[in-house]
Scaffold this active site. Structure first.
Site, PDB file in Angstrom:
ATOM      1  N   GLY A 131       0.792  -1.232   0.000  1.00  0.00           N
ATOM      2  CA  GLY A 131       0.000   0.000   0.000  1.00  0.00           C
ATOM      3  C   GLY A 131       0.818   1.273   0.000  1.00  0.00           C
ATOM      4  N   LYS A 173      10.753   7.507   5.749  1.00  0.00           N
ATOM      5  CA  LYS A 173      11.599   7.312   6.942  1.00  0.00           C
ATOM      6  C   LYS A 173      13.025   6.930   6.554  1.00  0.00           C
ATOM      7  N   GLY A 216       2.206  22.971   6.163  1.00  0.00           N
ATOM      8  CA  GLY A 216       3.185  22.755   7.241  1.00  0.00           C
ATOM      9  C   GLY A 216       2.722  21.658   8.177  1.00  0.00           C
ATOM     10  N   GLY A 217       2.231  20.536   7.587  1.00  0.00           N
ATOM     11  CA  GLY A 217       1.799  19.383   8.392  1.00  0.00           C
ATOM     12  C   GLY A 217       2.872  18.306   8.372  1.00  0.00           C
ATOM     13  N   ILE A 229       3.662  15.843   6.218  1.00  0.00           N
ATOM     14  CA  ILE A 229       4.465  15.615   5.006  1.00  0.00           C
ATOM     15  C   ILE A 229       5.334  16.826   4.706  1.00  0.00           C
ATOM     16  N   GLY A 288      -2.823  17.655   2.811  1.00  0.00           N
ATOM     17  CA  GLY A 288      -3.720  16.634   3.330  1.00  0.00           C
ATOM     18  C   GLY A 288      -4.001  15.548   2.301  1.00  0.00           C
ATOM     19  N   ARG A 289      -4.718  14.530   2.745  1.00  0.00           N
ATOM     20  CA  ARG A 289      -5.059  13.415   1.848  1.00  0.00           C
ATOM     21  C   ARG A 289      -6.561  13.192   1.882  1.00  0.00           C
ATOM     22  N   ALA A 340      -0.775   4.437   9.650  1.00  0.00           N
ATOM     23  CA  ALA A 340      -0.649   3.029   9.297  1.00  0.00           C
ATOM     24  C   ALA A 340      -1.016   2.112  10.466  1.00  0.00           C
ATOM     25  N   HIS A 366      19.663   3.854  33.478  1.00  0.00           N
ATOM     26  CA  HIS A 366      20.422   5.111  33.423  1.00  0.00           C
ATOM     27  C   HIS A 366      21.708   4.896  32.638  1.00  0.00           C
TER      28      HIS A 366
HETATM   29  P1  FAD Z   1      -3.207   2.341   1.890  1.00  0.00           P
HETATM   30  O1  FAD Z   1      -1.886   2.080   2.481  1.00  0.00           O
HETATM   31  O2  FAD Z   1      -3.413   3.624   1.178  1.00  0.00           O
HETATM   32  O3  FAD Z   1      -3.501   1.140   0.913  1.00  0.00           O
HETATM   33  C1  FAD Z   1      -4.630   1.110   0.097  1.00  0.00           C
HETATM   34  C2  FAD Z   1      -4.389   0.113  -1.016  1.00  0.00           C
HETATM   35  O4  FAD Z   1      -5.622  -0.054  -1.703  1.00  0.00           O
HETATM   36  C3  FAD Z   1      -3.381   0.568  -2.054  1.00  0.00           C
HETATM   37  O5  FAD Z   1      -2.379  -0.417  -2.208  1.00  0.00           O
HETATM   38  C4  FAD Z   1      -4.199   0.714  -3.351  1.00  0.00           C
HETATM   39  O6  FAD Z   1      -3.475   0.261  -4.478  1.00  0.00           O
HETATM   40  C5  FAD Z   1      -5.365  -0.216  -3.073  1.00  0.00           C
HETATM   41  N1  FAD Z   1      -6.597   0.133  -3.784  1.00  0.00           N
HETATM   42  C6  FAD Z   1      -7.243   1.324  -3.775  1.00  0.00           C
HETATM   43  N2  FAD Z   1      -8.376   1.234  -4.513  1.00  0.00           N
HETATM   44  C7  FAD Z   1      -8.437  -0.039  -4.973  1.00  0.00           C
HETATM   45  C8  FAD Z   1      -9.358  -0.744  -5.780  1.00  0.00           C
HETATM   46  N3  FAD Z   1     -10.468  -0.176  -6.242  1.00  0.00           N
HETATM   47  N4  FAD Z   1      -9.101  -2.044  -6.066  1.00  0.00           N
HETATM   48  C9  FAD Z   1      -7.976  -2.657  -5.613  1.00  0.00           C
HETATM   49  N5  FAD Z   1      -7.090  -2.027  -4.824  1.00  0.00           N
HETATM   50  C10 FAD Z   1      -7.310  -0.749  -4.517  1.00  0.00           C
HETATM   51  N6  FAD Z   1       1.541   6.732   8.608  1.00  0.00           N
HETATM   52  C11 FAD Z   1       2.190   6.351   9.734  1.00  0.00           C
HETATM   53  O7  FAD Z   1       1.556   5.750  10.623  1.00  0.00           O
HETATM   54  N7  FAD Z   1       3.514   6.605   9.927  1.00  0.00           N
HETATM   55  C12 FAD Z   1       4.242   7.257   9.002  1.00  0.00           C
HETATM   56  O8  FAD Z   1       5.435   7.475   9.191  1.00  0.00           O
HETATM   57  C13 FAD Z   1       3.605   7.679   7.804  1.00  0.00           C
HETATM   58  N8  FAD Z   1       4.292   8.330   6.858  1.00  0.00           N
HETATM   59  C14 FAD Z   1       3.664   8.677   5.696  1.00  0.00           C
HETATM   60  C15 FAD Z   1       4.403   9.354   4.727  1.00  0.00           C
HETATM   61  C16 FAD Z   1       3.802   9.738   3.538  1.00  0.00           C
HETATM   62  C17 FAD Z   1       4.616  10.454   2.485  1.00  0.00           C
HETATM   63  C18 FAD Z   1       2.435   9.414   3.312  1.00  0.00           C
HETATM   64  C19 FAD Z   1       1.780   9.781   2.016  1.00  0.00           C
HETATM   65  C20 FAD Z   1       1.696   8.757   4.276  1.00  0.00           C
HETATM   66  C21 FAD Z   1       2.297   8.382   5.477  1.00  0.00           C
HETATM   67  N9  FAD Z   1       1.592   7.737   6.494  1.00  0.00           N
HETATM   68  C22 FAD Z   1       2.229   7.380   7.641  1.00  0.00           C
HETATM   69  C23 FAD Z   1       0.170   7.411   6.337  1.00  0.00           C
HETATM   70  C24 FAD Z   1       0.010   5.913   5.946  1.00  0.00           C
HETATM   71  O9  FAD Z   1       0.716   5.679   4.741  1.00  0.00           O
HETATM   72  C25 FAD Z   1      -1.455   5.577   5.771  1.00  0.00           C
HETATM   73  O10 FAD Z   1      -2.169   5.957   6.922  1.00  0.00           O
HETATM   74  C26 FAD Z   1      -1.623   4.087   5.552  1.00  0.00           C
HETATM   75  O11 FAD Z   1      -0.939   3.647   4.417  1.00  0.00           O
HETATM   76  C27 FAD Z   1      -3.106   3.746   5.405  1.00  0.00           C
HETATM   77  O12 FAD Z   1      -3.234   2.377   5.223  1.00  0.00           O
HETATM   78  P2  FAD Z   1      -4.501   1.754   4.458  1.00  0.00           P
HETATM   79  O13 FAD Z   1      -4.306   0.279   4.516  1.00  0.00           O
HETATM   80  O14 FAD Z   1      -5.736   2.341   4.991  1.00  0.00           O
HETATM   81  O15 FAD Z   1      -4.380   2.264   2.955  1.00  0.00           O
HETATM   82  P1  NAD Z   2      -1.636  17.305   7.182  1.00  0.00           P
HETATM   83  O1  NAD Z   2      -3.073  17.340   7.441  1.00  0.00           O
HETATM   84  O2  NAD Z   2      -0.730  16.689   8.187  1.00  0.00           O
HETATM   85  O3  NAD Z   2      -1.084  18.783   6.935  1.00  0.00           O
HETATM   86  C1  NAD Z   2      -1.598  19.599   5.940  1.00  0.00           C
HETATM   87  C2  NAD Z   2      -1.259  21.025   6.307  1.00  0.00           C
HETATM   88  O4  NAD Z   2      -1.548  21.833   5.198  1.00  0.00           O
HETATM   89  C3  NAD Z   2      -2.068  21.555   7.477  1.00  0.00           C
HETATM   90  O5  NAD Z   2      -1.188  22.169   8.383  1.00  0.00           O
HETATM   91  C4  NAD Z   2      -3.027  22.547   6.831  1.00  0.00           C
HETATM   92  O6  NAD Z   2      -3.363  23.613   7.681  1.00  0.00           O
HETATM   93  C5  NAD Z   2      -2.226  23.008   5.649  1.00  0.00           C
HETATM   94  N1  NAD Z   2      -3.007  23.471   4.505  1.00  0.00           N
HETATM   95  C6  NAD Z   2      -4.150  22.962   4.013  1.00  0.00           C
HETATM   96  N2  NAD Z   2      -4.525  23.636   2.901  1.00  0.00           N
HETATM   97  C7  NAD Z   2      -3.580  24.588   2.694  1.00  0.00           C
HETATM   98  C8  NAD Z   2      -3.396  25.589   1.702  1.00  0.00           C
HETATM   99  N3  NAD Z   2      -4.241  25.715   0.682  1.00  0.00           N
HETATM  100  N4  NAD Z   2      -2.321  26.403   1.806  1.00  0.00           N
HETATM  101  C9  NAD Z   2      -1.435  26.255   2.837  1.00  0.00           C
HETATM  102  N5  NAD Z   2      -1.558  25.323   3.798  1.00  0.00           N
HETATM  103  C10 NAD Z   2      -2.607  24.490   3.716  1.00  0.00           C
HETATM  104  O7  NAD Z   2      -1.479  16.602   5.739  1.00  0.00           O
HETATM  105  P2  NAD Z   2      -0.205  16.039   4.985  1.00  0.00           P
HETATM  106  O8  NAD Z   2       1.043  16.618   5.530  1.00  0.00           O
HETATM  107  O9  NAD Z   2      -0.528  16.189   3.536  1.00  0.00           O
HETATM  108  O10 NAD Z   2      -0.265  14.507   5.363  1.00  0.00           O
HETATM  109  C11 NAD Z   2      -1.449  13.749   5.099  1.00  0.00           C
HETATM  110  C12 NAD Z   2      -1.665  12.713   6.161  1.00  0.00           C
HETATM  111  O11 NAD Z   2      -0.761  11.634   5.986  1.00  0.00           O
HETATM  112  C13 NAD Z   2      -1.387  13.204   7.584  1.00  0.00           C
HETATM  113  O12 NAD Z   2      -2.488  13.880   8.123  1.00  0.00           O
HETATM  114  C14 NAD Z   2      -1.106  11.927   8.298  1.00  0.00           C
HETATM  115  O13 NAD Z   2      -2.329  11.345   8.654  1.00  0.00           O
HETATM  116  C15 NAD Z   2      -0.425  11.095   7.238  1.00  0.00           C
HETATM  117  N6  NAD Z   2       1.052  11.151   7.423  1.00  0.00           N
HETATM  118  C16 NAD Z   2       1.568  10.685   8.601  1.00  0.00           C
HETATM  119  C17 NAD Z   2       2.931  10.727   8.800  1.00  0.00           C
HETATM  120  C18 NAD Z   2       3.479  10.206  10.093  1.00  0.00           C
HETATM  121  O14 NAD Z   2       2.754   9.484  10.774  1.00  0.00           O
HETATM  122  N7  NAD Z   2       4.710  10.519  10.454  1.00  0.00           N
HETATM  123  C19 NAD Z   2       3.767  11.260   7.836  1.00  0.00           C
HETATM  124  C20 NAD Z   2       3.211  11.730   6.655  1.00  0.00           C
HETATM  125  C21 NAD Z   2       1.835  11.673   6.455  1.00  0.00           C
END
Ligand code: FAD
Ligand code: NAD
Length: 473
Positions: free
Chosen positions: A43, A54, A181-182, A184, A271-272, A319, A443
Site C-alpha cells: 500500500g 523514513k 506545514g503538516g 508531510i 492533506g489526503r 498506518a 540510566h
Molecule cells: P493504503 O496504504 O493507502 O492502501 C490502500 C491500497 O488499496 C493501495 O495499495 C491501493 O493500491 C489499493 N486500492 C485502492 N483502490 C483499490 C481498488 N479499487 N481495487 C484494488 N485495490 C485498490 N503513517 C504512519 O503511521 N507513519 C508514518 O510514518 C507515515 N508516513 C507517511 C508518509 C507519507 C509520504 C504518506 C503519504 C503517508 C504516510 N503515512 C504514515 C500514512 C500511511 O501511509 C497511511 O495511513 C496508511 O498507508 C493507510 O493504510 P490503508 O491500509 O488504509 O491504505
Molecule cells: P496534514 O493534514 O498533516 O497537513 C496539511 C497542512 O496543510 C495543514 O497544516 C493545513 O493547515 C495546511 N493546509 C491545508 N490547505 C492549505 C493551503 N491551501 N495552503 C497552505 N496550507 C494548507 O497533511 P499532509 O502533511 O498532507 O499529510 C497527510 C496525512 O498523511 C497526515 O495527516 C497523516 O495522517 C499522514 N502522514 C503521517 C505521517 C506520520 O505518521 N509521520 C507522515 C506523513 C503523512
C-alpha cells in the site's frame, strides 16, 4: 454474464490495513482473497509513504548529525550527494520489505489478486477490471487515501509534485516551495533541506502542525528556522503558473513583501482524501460522509457484509491505526466481542527532533474543558540528552488530578517516536504517574525523562526542580 467466483473473505486494498486484516483472518482459519491494484501488498505506507520517507529522513539525519559533529570534536567535509545512491537506498529497503510481505501472503495461503482494481456490483459481489466477479460472505474495504490537490494548486506540470513525486527525488531543486506545514511538509522539507535545497514552507493556519501542543512544536520550529529558508504562517498560495525560470507562486499572507516568487519545484502537501471514488459504493448500502466510509465501533459499514478500515474509514490517517482496525474488523466479523476503542493512538512526526504524543493532549483537554495536571520534564536535566548534545527536548505527562491516572503523554526530542511506546502502554493500562515513578528506568537513557516527569508529580524529580509558580510568572 461473467462466471461468479465464491469466496469467504475478500479484502480490497493491500496496505497496512488490508494486509494486517488478511493475515489475521488467515491465522484464524478464514479463506482470504486480497485484491490490490499494485503488484504486491504494502500500500501507500510501503511504496510511497511511511517507509521511503523514513529511509530518507534517516539519510537526512546522518547529514545533519555529521554537520553538527564539530561540537563533539569531529570535523567532516560536507557530503558529496549521489542522488541515485540515496534513491537506491530507500528502494532497496522497500524492495526487501515488499518481498517479505509477498512471502507472508504465500505462507498463509492468502490468495493475492495483483494488479486488479475492484468495484462493487452489489452488497455481496465485486467486479475486477478484467471482468471477473467475486461473491463474498464478507468484504473488508481498505482502499486507503490519495493526496488532496485543491483547484488553486492544480497546475499540471511535473515540477509541481505531491508526496509521491517528491519521494522519487528526480533532482535536487535549488529552491523548493512546500505548501502545507503538516506531517508531510515538515518531514519531506527536512529531507530536501538536509540534501541542500532552499526550502520555503507556506502554512495557511497560524502554526506549524496545527492541533499539536505548542510546547512540543516549539523546539522543532526553532531547529527548522535554522534549516529552512523561510516559514510563512497564515499564508495561502493563490495560484501557480509555469514560467521559463520555474514555477511562479502567488503568495498572500502576513509579512509577504514579495507576493510573486519563482521556485524550481513545488510540493503540495495539504492533506489526503479517502479513496472512495469509482468503488461502485452507490450499488451498495454503504454510506459515505465527507468522503469517508461510515463505520460503527466494530468497523462494520451500513451494509451488513461490508466492513471498512484504515484511511478510507476516517482519521487519523496512520498506518498503525489501519492495522489495528484490520484486526478489530476480522474479529468482529468472526463474531468475537470486540470494538475499536483505543485510549491512546500514538502519532509521531519523524523530523529531528521528533514529536510524539498519545492519549489526551493539552490542546484537546482545553477544548473539552477537562481538568488535568500537567508535568513537564525538560531534557536539559537529562544526562542522556546531554551526552547526545540534544537537550532541547521535553517530556510531559497529563494526569487525572483526582486519580493520578496517566491520560496522555507528549514528547519532543531526538528519538521521541521510540519513547512514546511506554506512554501508550501507560495510558492503555491506566497506569498512575506513581506507577511510572516507581518503575526503575535504566540510566542514562531518555526513558528516564518519563519516570522523572512522573516523579515531579510526587514530591520531586532527582535531576530537576520545577520552577515555583511565583518564579514562572
Ligand atoms: P493504503 O496504504 O493507502 O492502501 C490502500 C491500497 O488499496 C493501495 O495499495 C491501493 O493500491 C489499493 N486500492 C485502492 N483502490 C483499490 C481498488 N479499487 N481495487 C484494488 N485495490 C485498490 N503513517 C504512519 O503511521 N507513519 C508514518 O510514518 C507515515 N508516513 C507517511 C508518509 C507519507 C509520504 C504518506 C503519504 C503517508 C504516510 N503515512 C504514515 C500514512 C500511511 O501511509 C497511511 O495511513 C496508511 O498507508 C493507510 O493504510 P490503508 O491500509 O488504509 O491504505
Ligand atoms: P496534514 O493534514 O498533516 O497537513 C496539511 C497542512 O496543510 C495543514 O497544516 C493545513 O493547515 C495546511 N493546509 C491545508 N490547505 C492549505 C493551503 N491551501 N495552503 C497552505 N496550507 C494548507 O497533511 P499532509 O502533511 O498532507 O499529510 C497527510 C496525512 O498523511 C497526515 O495527516 C497523516 O495522517 C499522514 N502522514 C503521517 C505521517 C506520520 O505518521 N509521520 C507522515 C506523513 C503523512
Amino acid at each position: 454474464m461473467p462466471e461468479i467466483n465464491d469466496r469467504e473473505l475478500v479484502i480490497v486494498g493491500g496496505g497496512p490495513g488490508g494486509y494486517a486484516a488478511a493475515f489475521c483472518a488467515a491465522d484464524k482459519g478464514q479463506k482470504v482473497t486480497l485484491i490490490d491494484a499494485a503488484e504486491r501488498p504494502g500500500g501507500t505506507c510501503l511504496y510511497v509513504g511511511c517507509i521511503p520517507s523514513k529511509a530518507l529522513l534517516h539519510t537526512a539525519k546522518l547529514i545533519i548529525d555529521t554537520r553538527d559533529a564539530g561540537a563533539f570534536g569531529l570535523h567532516f567535509e560536507p557530503p558529496r550527494i549521489d542522488l541515485d545512491g540515496v534513491r537506491k537506498h530507500w528502494q532497496q529497503v522497500v524492495g526487501g520489505l515488499s518481498q517479505g510481505l509477498a512471502g507472508l501472503c504465500k505462507r498463509r495461503n492468502v490468495e493475492f489478486l495483483r494488479g486488479r482494481r475492484a468495484s462493487f456490483v452489489d452488497g455481496q459481489t465485486l467486479q475486477l477490471d478484467d471482468g471477473s466477479r467475486y461473491r463474498f460472505k464478507n468484504c473488508i474495504l481498505a482502499t486507503g487515501s490519495v493526496p488532496a490537490r485543491p483547484q488553486t494548486l492544480a497546475l499540471d506540470n511535473p515540477r509541481v509534485m505531491d508526496s509521491t513525486g517528491a519521494l522519487r527525488l528526480e533532482e535536487l531543486p535549488a529552491s523548493l516551495l512546500i505548501v502545507g506545514g503538516g506531517y508531510i511538509g515538515l518531514e519531506l522539507g527536512y529531507v530536501y533541506a538536509a540534501l541542500g535545497s532552499k526550502v520555503t514552507v507556506v502554512e495557511m493556519t497560524d502554526a506549524l502542525l496545527p492541533g499539536v501542543d505548542r510546547d512540543l512544536v516549539e523546539p522543532l520550529r526553532q531547529r527548522l528556522d535554522g534549516l529552512f529558508h523561510k516559514i510563512h504562517l497564515q499564508t495561502m498560495v493563490q495560484g501557480l503558473a509555469e514560467t521559463p525560470q520555474g514555477i511562479r507562486a502567488t503568495l498572500k499572507g502576513e509579512g509577504i513583501d514579495e507576493p510573486e516568487q519563482v521556485f524550481d519545484r513545488v510540493l503540495v502537501a495539504v492533506g489526503r482524501r479517502p479513496n472512495t471514488n469509482e468503488l461502485g459504493l452507490e450499488n451498495t448500502r454503504v454510506k459515505v460522509e465527507r468522503g469517508f466510509v461510515i463505520v460503527d465501533e466494530r468497523r462494520r459499514t451500513t451494509e451488513e457484509h461490508i466492513w471498512a478500515i484504515g484511511d478510507v474509514a476516517g482519521e487519523p490517517m496512520l498506518a498503525h491505526k489501519a492495522s489495528y482496525e484490520g484486526k478489530v474488523a476480522v474479529e468482529a466479523l468472526l463474531g468475537e466481542k470486540v470494538a475499536y476503542d483505543p485510549r491512546a493512538v500514538p502519532a509521531v512526526v519523524f523530523t529531528d527532533p521528533e514529536i510524539a504524543w498519545c492519549g489526551l493532549t493539552e490542546t484537546e483537554a482545553k477544548r473539552l474543558n477537562r481538568e488535568v495536571k500537567v508535568s513537564r520534564f525538560p531534557w536539559l536535566a537529562s544526562g542522556r540528552a546531554a551526552t547526545l548534545g540534544r537537550t532541547e527536548g521535553l517530556t510531559k505527562l497529563l494526569v487525572d488530578p483526582k486519580t493520578d491516572v496517566v491520560l496522555g503523554v507528549g514528547i519532543v526530542g531526538t528519538g521521541a517516536g521510540e519513547l512514546i511506546g511506554e506512554g501508550v502502554l501507560a495510558v492503555e493500562m491506566a497506569a498512575s504517574a506513581r506507577d511510572l515513578a516507581l518503575s526503575m528506568h535504566p540510566h542514562p537513557t531518555l526513558t528516564e525523562t518519563l519516570m522523572e516527569a512522573a516523579e515531579l508529580l510526587h514530591g520531586g524529580a532527582t535531576h530537576y526542580v520545577a520552577p515555583r509558580r511565583r518564579e514562572r510568572v
